[in-house]
Design a protein around this motif. Structure first.
Motif, short mmCIF file in Angstrom:
data_model
loop_
_atom_site.label_atom_id
_atom_site.label_comp_id
_atom_site.label_asym_id
_atom_site.label_seq_id
_atom_site.Cartn_x
_atom_site.Cartn_y
_atom_site.Cartn_z
N MET A 102 48.72 38.40 29.05
CA MET A 102 47.99 38.23 30.37
C MET A 102 46.90 39.18 30.26
SD MET A 102 49.61 38.16 34.14
CE MET A 102 48.48 37.58 35.50
N LEU A 103 47.24 40.40 30.56
CA LEU A 103 45.79 41.31 30.36
C LEU A 103 45.75 41.94 28.82
CD1 LEU A 103 45.99 43.00 33.90
CD2 LEU A 103 44.68 41.16 33.28
N ASP A 104 44.75 41.85 28.62
CA ASP A 104 44.42 42.91 27.35
C ASP A 104 44.06 44.35 27.65
OD1 ASP A 104 41.65 42.56 27.98
OD2 ASP A 104 41.64 41.11 26.00
N ASP A 105 43.69 44.96 26.73
CA ASP A 105 43.28 46.67 27.01
C ASP A 105 41.68 46.53 27.59
OD1 ASP A 105 45.61 47.67 25.89
OD2 ASP A 105 44.80 47.96 24.02
N THR A 106 41.08 45.64 27.31
CA THR A 106 39.73 45.61 27.94
C THR A 106 40.01 45.34 29.37
OG1 THR A 106 38.72 44.95 25.82
CG2 THR A 106 37.40 44.71 27.68
N ASP A 107 40.77 44.41 29.80
CA ASP A 107 40.91 43.84 30.92
C ASP A 107 41.59 45.09 31.82
OD1 ASP A 107 39.81 41.32 30.61
OD2 ASP A 107 41.99 40.37 30.28
N TRP A 139 30.91 41.17 32.82
CA TRP A 139 30.68 39.91 33.86
C TRP A 139 31.60 38.76 33.59
CZ3 TRP A 139 28.97 34.95 34.00
CH2 TRP A 139 28.69 34.28 35.43
N ARG A 140 31.65 38.43 32.37
CA ARG A 140 32.52 37.29 31.85
C ARG A 140 34.05 37.52 32.50
NH1 ARG A 140 29.29 36.85 27.71
NH2 ARG A 140 30.59 37.94 26.40
N ARG A 141 34.36 38.62 32.03
CA ARG A 141 35.67 39.33 32.15
C ARG A 141 36.02 39.41 33.71
NH1 ARG A 141 39.42 41.29 27.95
NH2 ARG A 141 37.99 40.93 25.88
N LEU A 142 35.11 39.90 34.37
CA LEU A 142 35.41 39.77 35.79
C LEU A 142 35.35 38.45 36.42
CD1 LEU A 142 33.15 42.73 37.06
CD2 LEU A 142 35.60 42.89 36.73
N GLU A 143 34.48 37.54 35.98
CA GLU A 143 34.79 36.20 36.35
C GLU A 143 35.96 35.61 36.00
OE1 GLU A 143 32.41 34.12 38.19
OE2 GLU A 143 31.48 35.96 38.74
N LYS A 144 36.53 35.80 34.89
CA LYS A 144 37.83 35.24 34.70
C LYS A 144 38.86 35.77 35.49
CE LYS A 144 36.43 33.85 29.61
NZ LYS A 144 36.86 34.10 28.30
N LEU A 145 38.98 37.05 35.59
CA LEU A 145 40.06 37.57 36.25
C LEU A 145 39.92 37.28 37.80
CD1 LEU A 145 39.63 41.35 34.80
CD2 LEU A 145 41.59 39.81 34.68
N GLY A 170 40.87 39.64 44.00
CA GLY A 170 40.76 38.85 45.19
C GLY A 170 39.27 38.94 45.78
N ALA A 171 39.08 40.35 45.74
CA ALA A 171 37.63 40.63 46.31
C ALA A 171 37.44 42.19 46.46
CB ALA A 171 37.46 40.18 47.91
N ARG A 172 36.46 42.40 46.40
CA ARG A 172 35.85 43.83 46.64
C ARG A 172 35.65 44.02 48.06
NH1 ARG A 172 32.06 46.12 41.71
NH2 ARG A 172 32.91 44.73 39.91
N GLN A 173 36.20 45.07 48.55
CA GLN A 173 36.11 45.20 50.11
C GLN A 173 35.80 46.57 50.49
OE1 GLN A 173 39.94 43.74 51.16
NE2 GLN A 173 40.77 45.68 51.00
N ALA A 174 35.32 46.90 51.54
CA ALA A 174 35.05 48.44 51.92
C ALA A 174 36.33 48.58 52.68
CB ALA A 174 34.22 48.23 53.28
N VAL A 175 36.49 50.07 52.40
CA VAL A 175 37.64 50.75 52.97
C VAL A 175 37.13 51.49 54.18
CG1 VAL A 175 39.75 52.11 52.78
CG2 VAL A 175 39.11 50.58 50.91
#
Length: 151
Positions: A1-6, A36-42, A49-54
């Protein structure tokens, strides 16, 4: 599912969510395009799901946080839906969770002080539909609040 890079990308993203794609790529040891490609695939796979402010509510003047656990009167088949619909309308409710078991729903409620909490509790919370029982837990301190998984 996830590799070391992910996993590296996710670890660095969790450590500092405000990183730009270029900075994230550098820290993870990949090119910006690969990052960028990895983040898009994830994201497409639903891993991200989303980057959000805490938000630190206390720094905004909210000194009281209470977790309210509800058991609902489930004799009405719409009890859950009607309760959740009404709870979403209470601005001081910052979290809603549902459970299987003795507790049906938990609401996280914030207030500036005890006087405001009492007002919210009496006028907004106690008027929610289908309540059979309520248990209140007042937050004293947060010791650990991590959403990070061991990647």
């Amino acid at each position: 599912m996830l590799d070391d890079t992910d996993r590296r990308l996710l670890r660095h993203m969790l450590a500092d969510p405000a990183l730009s794609t270029a900075d994230l790529a550098e820290r993870a040891g990949v090119t910006t395009a690969t990052c960028w490609r990895r983040l898009e695939k994830l994201t497409e796979r639903g891993v991200i799901g989303a980057r959000q402010a805490v938000i630190d509510w206390r720094r905004l003047g909210y000194e009281v946080e209470v977790s309210l656990r509800f058991t609902l009167d489930k004799t009405d088949p719409r009890a859950f839906d009607e309760f959740l619909e009404a709870a979403r309308e209470v601005p001081e409710v910052i979290g809603i969770e549902t459970f299987l078991g003795r507790v049906d729903v938990r609401l996280n409620v914030i207030a500036r002080d005890m006087k405001q909490y009492q007002e919210v509790y009496r006028r907004r919370i106690l008027t929610l539909p289908h309540i059979a029982d309520i248990e209140a837990l007042m937050l004293i301190a947060t010791i650990k609040d991590a959403e990070a998984l061991p990647l």
